[in-house]
Motif scaffolding. Sequence first.
Motif: not given
Length: 596
Positions: A554-567
């Motif tokens: 949403x142009x605002x909240x950063x996160x990390x991950x490399x799998x589709x389910x996390x995203x």
Amino acid sequence: MIPLAAIKKLSLNKIKDLAAKKIKKVSSKKETDSSLKNVKKELPKKENDVSEKNVKKKVKKLSLKKEHYFLGGIVLLFVAVILVTFLINPTSTDQTGVKNAAKLEMYVMSQCPYGTQVMDAIKPVKEQFGKYLDLDIEYISYSPQYYAGREAQMCLGDFCGMHGVNEVKGNIVELCAAKYNPDSYLNMIYCMNQNASSIPNNWEICAQQNNLNVDKIKSCYNSDEGVQLLQESSLKANERNATGSPTIYLNNKQYSGGRTAQAFTSAICAAYDYNIKPCESIPKPKTIKMIVLNDKRCDACASITGLYGQLRSLFPGLKIEELDYSTTDGKSLYDSIGIEYLPALLFEANVVNSSSYDQIKSYLVPVGSYLSLRIGADFNPASEICDNGIDDTGNGLIDCNDSDCVGTMECKPEIKNDVQVFVMSDCPYGKEAIKALKGVVDNFGNAITYEVHYIASEQGGEFSSLHGAYEVNEDIVQLCVKNYSPDEWLDYIYCRSVNGVKNIDWKTCATSANVNISAVETCSQGEEGKELLRTDIKLAQELGIGASPTWLANNKYTFSGIDSETVRSQMCRHNSGLVGCDNVLNTTSNVSGSCS
């Protein structure tokens, strides 16, 4: 008298009961002396601190009247307790046979270039330290559910490797070699690593060249024994939460120092305080002081501690003093040296006398009487903090209302149902993120908007990226594909993420994706492509993003991950009612990592 073999099987309470019975039976000094001698015989000679002479000396001080003979039994009880304690809690040693040997744990993947780097570096170190270094090498595996649809390429049974099925096989054969050739397996691994792309097929010739027991390794490798070793090793890696190769622990503390033989040597010698034979020829390092001036209001600034290990590997005698801006001393130091951004790493002047000074001198700038290490610090303690609800600058404007906060992540406008990811085009984790993005787009379809940005840097008109100039070129090509073949762009970058970038012609994927190759060539070879990359570099720098991948919901909240389910889960967290949130894309994995 209680035989030693029997004592090993008895509980402490039973020993007490038997000793109590012995007290009742003691009726003469002769019996007391005889019992003491028998206990003395049963005690291990090297560990015996309760000598017959010392015990008898204490007994002699007691009255030898018949009514006091029970004291001999009390002494027996005392000796028995010591003996049981010794048997239950022996002197702390490890598999090297050396008391308190330095314990070095390495969690790796057999084909990971960073993993092979540390394996090669540790070989001469182990040879140097021998019994003084307890080395434990374990291997990282992933679940087949993480590689759904690609199990044949990535997995062997229940175990998957980030670099493919051959990596899993390499993990197994290296574990088998370690089991049956504990003194020489590193020679085989070093040999294999010289051509890591051939792992595991080069194991046998490397084993033969280094005189390992080929038959036992082969039997282990080709049987359930090897799989069992990998299962046990993977469990150890999971217990350490080791998902990136290499993950290293020294004496149960995570190690973040250098990955050269010299760096490991310095760290191990420091663990021994240089008081063992392998460290005799290594001079004890001189003390170098560094002040870390930071601000506890800056959450991101806390990550600076991750540099401490690397700096200590360069300067083993480094003494770090942490100072906060909120304190009188911290504010005074900040004002006196005229710096703007925190955190600041301030070396005292004697750092110039260190043998490692040349390695960092180009990154040091004088500030006051110190030398400040340039680390790209960007937190201005005198500016408005944009998300704490406080008027930090005293101008009556709070957070995003203050001009200091224009363009910051905290004050970016929210764009619902939008996901962006910042990557380096040939970062292994970045490529996994692109694969994840495709799964997310397939799930949500037109319900979301998405974007990919590229992380690089520019200095003097020259671009650079972590993995080299070829990665810069691919960044530009991907941006040009997005401009001139937007409908084919995701298929193209997915193809490159699956098939690789380095030394692989981009036109192969471009052809299969029906990309407008002519337009992309013109764009990527001219100023247009450079300007596209320059725009992405500026955006990443403004947002303080330097790790690949970094996601932005949403142009605002950063996160990390490399799998589709996390995203998917992060998008659904910030977008209530988004169509597609009821689907589970794959099992959420603990796998994580980044290039930075």
